[in-house]
Design a protein around this motif. Structure first.
Motif, PDB file in Angstrom:
ATOM      1  N   ALA A 183       0.594  -1.346   0.092  1.00  0.00           N
ATOM      2  CA  ALA A 183       0.274   0.304   0.153  1.00  0.00           C
ATOM      3  C   ALA A 183       0.846   1.047   0.189  1.00  0.00           C
ATOM      4  N   LEU A 184       2.072   1.074   0.498  1.00  0.00           N
ATOM      5  CA  LEU A 184       3.029   2.463   0.219  1.00  0.00           C
ATOM      6  C   LEU A 184       4.343   1.433  -0.010  1.00  0.00           C
ATOM      7  N   SER A 185       5.164   2.628  -1.013  1.00  0.00           N
ATOM      8  CA  SER A 185       6.233   1.783  -1.860  1.00  0.00           C
ATOM      9  C   SER A 185       7.130   2.928  -0.707  1.00  0.00           C
ATOM     10  N   LEU A 186       7.874   1.996  -1.490  1.00  0.00           N
ATOM     11  CA  LEU A 186       9.874   1.989  -0.388  1.00  0.00           C
ATOM     12  C   LEU A 186       9.983   3.262  -0.197  1.00  0.00           C
ATOM     13  N   LYS A 187      10.357   3.657  -1.406  1.00  0.00           N
ATOM     14  CA  LYS A 187      11.150   4.430  -2.319  1.00  0.00           C
ATOM     15  C   LYS A 187      10.446   5.838  -1.631  1.00  0.00           C
ATOM     16  N   TYR A 188       9.180   5.733  -1.667  1.00  0.00           N
ATOM     17  CA  TYR A 188       7.860   6.997  -0.704  1.00  0.00           C
ATOM     18  C   TYR A 188       7.719   6.819   0.763  1.00  0.00           C
ATOM     19  N   SER A 189       8.385   5.613   0.681  1.00  0.00           N
ATOM     20  CA  SER A 189       7.835   6.321   3.001  1.00  0.00           C
ATOM     21  C   SER A 189       9.527   5.828   3.272  1.00  0.00           C
ATOM     22  N   LEU A 190      10.571   6.545   2.418  1.00  0.00           N
ATOM     23  CA  LEU A 190      11.856   6.871   3.436  1.00  0.00           C
ATOM     24  C   LEU A 190      11.275   8.136   4.436  1.00  0.00           C
ATOM     25  N   THR A 191      10.629   8.974   3.182  1.00  0.00           N
ATOM     26  CA  THR A 191      10.816   9.713   4.694  1.00  0.00           C
ATOM     27  C   THR A 191      10.003   9.981   5.636  1.00  0.00           C
ATOM     28  N   TRP A 192       8.809   8.937   5.919  1.00  0.00           N
ATOM     29  CA  TRP A 192       8.267   8.494   6.616  1.00  0.00           C
ATOM     30  C   TRP A 192       9.573   7.781   8.034  1.00  0.00           C
ATOM     31  N   ILE A 193      10.435   6.949   7.533  1.00  0.00           N
ATOM     32  CA  ILE A 193      10.979   6.315   8.144  1.00  0.00           C
ATOM     33  C   ILE A 193      11.993   6.802   8.819  1.00  0.00           C
ATOM     34  N   PHE A 194      12.138   7.736   7.679  1.00  0.00           N
ATOM     35  CA  PHE A 194      13.359   8.534   8.764  1.00  0.00           C
ATOM     36  C   PHE A 194      13.074   9.492   9.423  1.00  0.00           C
ATOM     37  N   SER A 195      12.090  10.325   9.278  1.00  0.00           N
ATOM     38  CA  SER A 195      11.770  10.977  11.040  1.00  0.00           C
ATOM     39  C   SER A 195      10.832  10.205  11.604  1.00  0.00           C
ATOM     40  N   GLY A 196      10.437   8.921  11.109  1.00  0.00           N
ATOM     41  CA  GLY A 196      10.393   8.250  13.084  1.00  0.00           C
ATOM     42  C   GLY A 196      11.604   8.175  13.632  1.00  0.00           C
ATOM     43  N   VAL A 197      12.692   7.542  13.004  1.00  0.00           N
ATOM     44  CA  VAL A 197      14.099   7.436  13.558  1.00  0.00           C
ATOM     45  C   VAL A 197      14.227   8.812  14.039  1.00  0.00           C
ATOM     46  N   ALA A 198      14.140   9.920  13.800  1.00  0.00           N
ATOM     47  CA  ALA A 198      14.733  10.978  14.089  1.00  0.00           C
ATOM     48  C   ALA A 198      14.024  11.181  15.527  1.00  0.00           C
ATOM     49  N   MET A 199      12.437  10.745  15.515  1.00  0.00           N
ATOM     50  CA  MET A 199      12.093  11.197  16.830  1.00  0.00           C
ATOM     51  C   MET A 199      12.496  10.316  17.574  1.00  0.00           C
ATOM     52  N   LEU A 200      12.837   9.213  17.147  1.00  0.00           N
ATOM     53  CA  LEU A 200      12.954   7.949  18.349  1.00  0.00           C
ATOM     54  C   LEU A 200      14.169   8.155  18.722  1.00  0.00           C
ATOM     55  N   ILE A 201      15.689   9.058  17.852  1.00  0.00           N
ATOM     56  CA  ILE A 201      16.667   9.324  18.534  1.00  0.00           C
ATOM     57  C   ILE A 201      16.389  10.424  19.579  1.00  0.00           C
ATOM     58  N   LEU A 202      15.194  11.517  19.807  1.00  0.00           N
ATOM     59  CA  LEU A 202      15.242  12.116  19.896  1.00  0.00           C
ATOM     60  C   LEU A 202      14.452  11.823  21.409  1.00  0.00           C
ATOM     61  N   VAL A 203      13.246  11.175  21.606  1.00  0.00           N
ATOM     62  CA  VAL A 203      13.116  10.574  22.840  1.00  0.00           C
ATOM     63  C   VAL A 203      13.366   9.785  23.845  1.00  0.00           C
ATOM     64  N   ILE A 204      14.581   9.135  22.740  1.00  0.00           N
ATOM     65  CA  ILE A 204      15.346   8.683  24.045  1.00  0.00           C
ATOM     66  C   ILE A 204      16.902   9.487  24.650  1.00  0.00           C
ATOM     67  N   PHE A 205      17.401  10.097  23.831  1.00  0.00           N
ATOM     68  CA  PHE A 205      18.672  11.356  24.163  1.00  0.00           C
ATOM     69  C   PHE A 205      17.458  12.871  23.521  1.00  0.00           C
ATOM     70  N   PRO A 206      16.559  13.033  24.603  1.00  0.00           N
ATOM     71  CA  PRO A 206      16.387  14.479  24.530  1.00  0.00           C
ATOM     72  C   PRO A 206      16.918  15.251  25.322  1.00  0.00           C
ATOM     73  N   GLN A 207      18.519  14.928  25.433  1.00  0.00           N
ATOM     74  CA  GLN A 207      19.368  16.360  25.816  1.00  0.00           C
ATOM     75  C   GLN A 207      19.905  16.849  24.449  1.00  0.00           C
ATOM     76  N   ILE A 208      19.608  16.115  23.393  1.00  0.00           N
ATOM     77  CA  ILE A 208      20.223  16.414  21.758  1.00  0.00           C
ATOM     78  C   ILE A 208      19.209  18.001  21.799  1.00  0.00           C
ATOM     79  N   LEU A 209      18.457  17.345  21.502  1.00  0.00           N
ATOM     80  CA  LEU A 209      17.330  18.228  21.164  1.00  0.00           C
ATOM     81  C   LEU A 209      17.495  19.784  22.730  1.00  0.00           C
ATOM     82  N   LEU A 210      17.888  19.911  23.617  1.00  0.00           N
ATOM     83  CA  LEU A 210      18.259  20.701  24.306  1.00  0.00           C
ATOM     84  C   LEU A 210      19.026  21.578  23.980  1.00  0.00           C
TER      85      LEU A 210
END
Length: 119
Positions: A29-56
């Motif tokens: 239902a979703l092509s891999l090349k179009y889902s990369l944006t969603w995957i990268f944003s999810g990875v970025a959110m996960l990193i920021l949730v695990i390490f919120p000090q980066i955000l600060l």
């Protein structure tokens, strides 16, 4: 900052987010090349949730005062990036569709001309 229970909730939500993306990919239902944006944003959110000090640290370097102001700005940034990505995909598809319509019309005209010559 982010409390322990909020952090755990966000991690669970992000895991569900990744499961949904993977299910959409599996169901084609979703092509891999179009889902990369969603995957990268999810990875970025996960990193920021695990390490919120980066955000600060980033917020302090660019002069944003208040954790929620920076978080709100970051969410707007993610939304803009995703919208730009989707807009570029739609524009590309629009050009491809227009080209296909034009080629189809040319082929139909040629077929009509050949049919008329055969009559």
């Amino acid at each position: 900052m982010i409390g322990g229970s909020l952090r755990l909730t966000l991690i669970v939500v992000l895991i569900i987010y990744f499961v949904i993306i993977l299910k959409l990919l599996k169901d084609k239902a979703l092509s891999l090349k179009y889902s990369l944006t969603w995957i990268f944003s999810g990875v970025a959110m996960l990193i920021l949730v695990i390490f919120p000090q980066i955000l600060l640290w980033v917020f302090s370097k660019i002069g944003i005062q208040g954790y929620m102001n920076g978080f709100f700005l970051m969410c707007i940034g993610f939304a803009i990036i995703i919208m730009m990505s989707l807009t570029s995909i739609v524009s590309r598809q629009n050009r491809k569709i227009r080209t296909l319509i034009q080629e189809n019309a040319i082929l139909e005209k040629r077929i009509r001309e050949i049919e008329e010559k055969l009559k």
